[in-house]
Design a protein around this motif. Structure first.
Motif, PDB file in Angstrom:
ATOM      1  N   PHE A  14      -0.935   7.786  -2.411  1.00  0.00           N
ATOM      2  CA  PHE A  14      -0.350   6.947  -1.383  1.00  0.00           C
ATOM      3  C   PHE A  14       0.724   7.711  -0.630  1.00  0.00           C
ATOM      4  CE2 PHE A  14       1.834   6.176  -5.338  1.00  0.00           C
ATOM      5  CZ  PHE A  14       3.182   6.131  -4.994  1.00  0.00           C
ATOM      6  N   ILE A  20      -7.214   4.303   3.424  1.00  0.00           N
ATOM      7  CA  ILE A  20      -6.705   2.987   3.792  1.00  0.00           C
ATOM      8  C   ILE A  20      -5.663   3.193   4.876  1.00  0.00           C
ATOM      9  CG2 ILE A  20      -5.526   0.929   2.953  1.00  0.00           C
ATOM     10  CD1 ILE A  20      -6.873   1.812   0.150  1.00  0.00           C
ATOM     11  N   MET A  46       0.816  -1.209   0.000  1.00  0.00           N
ATOM     12  CA  MET A  46       0.000   0.000   0.000  1.00  0.00           C
ATOM     13  C   MET A  46       0.854   1.265   0.000  1.00  0.00           C
ATOM     14  SD  MET A  46      -2.863  -1.447  -0.279  1.00  0.00           S
ATOM     15  CE  MET A  46      -3.660   0.111  -0.530  1.00  0.00           C
ATOM     16  N   THR A  86      -5.922   2.682  -6.255  1.00  0.00           N
ATOM     17  CA  THR A  86      -5.233   3.701  -5.471  1.00  0.00           C
ATOM     18  C   THR A  86      -5.189   5.018  -6.226  1.00  0.00           C
ATOM     19  OG1 THR A  86      -3.931   2.069  -4.297  1.00  0.00           O
ATOM     20  CG2 THR A  86      -3.036   4.302  -4.372  1.00  0.00           C
ATOM     21  N   ASP A 139      -2.841  -1.254  -5.580  1.00  0.00           N
ATOM     22  CA  ASP A 139      -4.283  -1.291  -5.367  1.00  0.00           C
ATOM     23  C   ASP A 139      -4.569  -2.265  -4.229  1.00  0.00           C
ATOM     24  OD1 ASP A 139      -4.690   0.460  -7.496  1.00  0.00           O
ATOM     25  OD2 ASP A 139      -4.916  -1.174  -8.936  1.00  0.00           O
ATOM     26  N   LEU A 140      -5.713  -2.110  -3.585  1.00  0.00           N
ATOM     27  CA  LEU A 140      -6.078  -2.958  -2.449  1.00  0.00           C
ATOM     28  C   LEU A 140      -6.892  -4.163  -2.902  1.00  0.00           C
ATOM     29  CD1 LEU A 140      -6.220  -3.479   0.612  1.00  0.00           C
ATOM     30  CD2 LEU A 140      -8.262  -2.033   0.653  1.00  0.00           C
ATOM     31  N   SER A 149      -2.981   5.434   2.291  1.00  0.00           N
ATOM     32  CA  SER A 149      -3.379   5.732   0.918  1.00  0.00           C
ATOM     33  C   SER A 149      -4.844   6.122   0.855  1.00  0.00           C
ATOM     34  CB  SER A 149      -3.102   4.545  -0.005  1.00  0.00           C
ATOM     35  OG  SER A 149      -3.900   3.451   0.322  1.00  0.00           O
TER      36      SER A 149
END
Length: 80
Positions: free
Chosen positions: A68, A36, A11, A65, A16-17, A45
């Motif tokens: 970040f 996040i 992250m 995202t 991306d998550l 992020s």
């Protein structure tokens, strides 16, 4: 959205998550902007969700995202 320790290194580098890294979250809608955070609740992020929390499954991408930790925009926000 809170992520586990294993997701942190990804992250903070702009990844991306994905669902397996998530450990806690509030309800969210599709295309919502979310913060996040790590287990200590430090922001890492900002992402845009690809689906609503009610539609989560055990795997797959959850956010794209946007910003970040320590990217150009993040640094700009700290100096304003």
């Amino acid at each position: 959205i809170t992520v586990d320790a294993g997701a942190v290194k990804f992250m903070i580098n702009g990844a991306d998550l994905f669902r397996p890294g998530m450990v806690e979250w509030d309800a969210f809608e599709k295309e919502a902007f979310v913060t996040i955070v790590n287990l200590q609740k430090a922001a890492m992020s900002v992402g845009k969700t690809l689906l609503a929390s009610k539609d989560l499954v055990d795997k797959g991408k959850v956010t794209t995202t946007i910003h970040f930790l320590n990217d150009e925009i993040w640094k700009y926000g700290q100096t304003s």
